[in-house]
Design a protein around this motif. Structure first.
Motif, PDB file in Angstrom:
ATOM      1  N   ASN A  83       0.809  -1.214   0.000  1.00  0.00           N
ATOM      2  CA  ASN A  83       0.000   0.000   0.000  1.00  0.00           C
ATOM      3  C   ASN A  83       0.844   1.266   0.000  1.00  0.00           C
ATOM      4  N   THR A  84       2.146   1.141  -0.222  1.00  0.00           N
ATOM      5  CA  THR A  84       2.999   2.323  -0.217  1.00  0.00           C
ATOM      6  C   THR A  84       2.830   3.146  -1.477  1.00  0.00           C
ATOM      7  N   ALA A  85       2.071   2.648  -2.471  1.00  0.00           N
ATOM      8  CA  ALA A  85       1.805   3.437  -3.672  1.00  0.00           C
ATOM      9  C   ALA A  85       0.973   4.669  -3.328  1.00  0.00           C
ATOM     10  N   GLN A  86       0.223   4.610  -2.244  1.00  0.00           N
ATOM     11  CA  GLN A  86      -0.569   5.755  -1.823  1.00  0.00           C
ATOM     12  C   GLN A  86       0.319   6.728  -1.047  1.00  0.00           C
ATOM     13  N   ALA A  87       0.185   8.010  -1.372  1.00  0.00           N
ATOM     14  CA  ALA A  87       1.054   9.012  -0.772  1.00  0.00           C
ATOM     15  C   ALA A  87       0.611   9.417   0.623  1.00  0.00           C
ATOM     16  N   HIS A  88      -0.677   9.354   0.876  1.00  0.00           N
ATOM     17  CA  HIS A  88      -1.217   9.896   2.126  1.00  0.00           C
ATOM     18  C   HIS A  88      -1.506   8.793   3.129  1.00  0.00           C
ATOM     19  N   PRO A  89      -1.272   9.032   4.420  1.00  0.00           N
ATOM     20  CA  PRO A  89      -1.558   8.009   5.438  1.00  0.00           C
ATOM     21  C   PRO A  89      -3.012   7.528   5.416  1.00  0.00           C
ATOM     22  N   VAL A  90      -3.961   8.414   5.093  1.00  0.00           N
ATOM     23  CA  VAL A  90      -5.363   8.004   5.068  1.00  0.00           C
ATOM     24  C   VAL A  90      -5.614   6.982   3.973  1.00  0.00           C
TER      25      VAL A  90
END
Length: 288
Positions: A83-90
């Motif tokens: 899930n590190t492809a997403q930039a934001h913690p949310v």
């Protein structure tokens, strides 16, 4: 700080109503619920605290890309996907905890589109006009929350959306002064006219007998809407919807407090104490 900690702090800091409402949910579901509430908070802050519409739309466009990337990645709870492809913690939290990201994506889009309406419209001619905004923001969000624990997620919108709209009506009452100071009035124009209250009265914090009567009407409507929505939750779903039922109870208690303070909401924020929030949420969650 990992993404779960971020979502918890963003959505439900200790002492907040959301904090106590989330604590009533099944422990395994709390991280996903916190992520959803954190997303709502991020979008709400963007829409309501950004004075420049161009900047606000740019921020929401970034969120649109972030959510689209989340759906494209197709991550889901237990998938083992990165899930590190997403930039934001949310969005990292959503990728990690959602069982079916792609199925949830349309509702996430609808929620974002609802908050985008705040940059297109700051006044509403009548209640049906306001209802479009409430459906997109309140109804959509409550449905997202309800589906997390619903026995029949496909039918959740039928009973969760009315509750989400009702909670928004309740929120408008104590927030009317703060909203007006940010340039937004969520009381329809025809209702202001009916009670001989102007937007300028709200912005300039002018109290009057007419304002009191207007607020009595708004409060009564919110109460009735919450009661009807709670009655509409199927018996089989009630136990699983402890978070939403706790939020409803907290909203009703806050309306009561606002009423007790004679609707002095234009110059101050009326709140419940943390210990009272804890008791209300705990009691509401345990009612059948």
């Amino acid at each position: 700080m990992n993404f779960d900690d971020y979502c918890q702090q963003k959505a439900a800091p200790p002492g907040s109503g959301t904090y106590y409402a989330l604590r009533q949910a099944n422990a395994a579901r709390q991280p996903l619920l916190a992520a959803l509430f954190a997303l709502r908070r991020e979008l709400e802050e963007t829409a309501k605290e950004t004075s420049d519409p161009t900047v606000g739309r740019t921020k929401l466009a970034w969120w649109q890309k972030e959510l689209a990337g989340l759906a494209a990645a197709g991550n889901g709870a237990g998938s083992g996907a990165d899930n590190t492809a997403q930039a934001h913690p949310v969005t990292q939290a959503l990728a990690h905890h959602l069982d079916d990201v792609k199925a949830t994506y349309p509702a996430l889009q609808a929620l974002l589109a609802g908050y985008a309406m705040d940059f297109d419209q700051a006044r509403y001619l009548d209640f049906p006009n306001l209802r479009h905004y409430m459906d997109a923001v309140g109804g959509t969000f409550a449905t997202l929350v309800a589906r997390v624990s619903a026995r029949d997620a496909s039918a959740a919108a039928q009973w969760a959306a009315p509750l989400g709209n009702a909670l928004m009506l309740a929120q408008f009452v104590p927030e009317i002064g703060n909203d007006a100071r940010h340039g937004r009035v969520y009381i329809p124009i025809d209702e202001l006219q009916r009670y001989n209250v102007t937007a300028a009265d709200l912005i300039n914090r002018r109290y009057s007998d007419e304002f009191t009567e207007l607020m009595k009407f708004q409060t009564a409507r919110a109460r009735e809407a919450i009661a009807a929505a709670l009655d509409g939750i199927p018996a089989a779903e009630r136990r699983g919807q402890r978070t939403l039922r706790s939020l409803a109870a907290l909203s009703l208690a806050l309306l009561e407090e606002v009423e007790r303070e004679r609707f002095q909401v234009l110059h101050q924020q009326i709140v419940l104490t943390p210990i009272r929030k804890l008791w209300i949420a705990w009691r509401a969650a345990r009612r059948a």
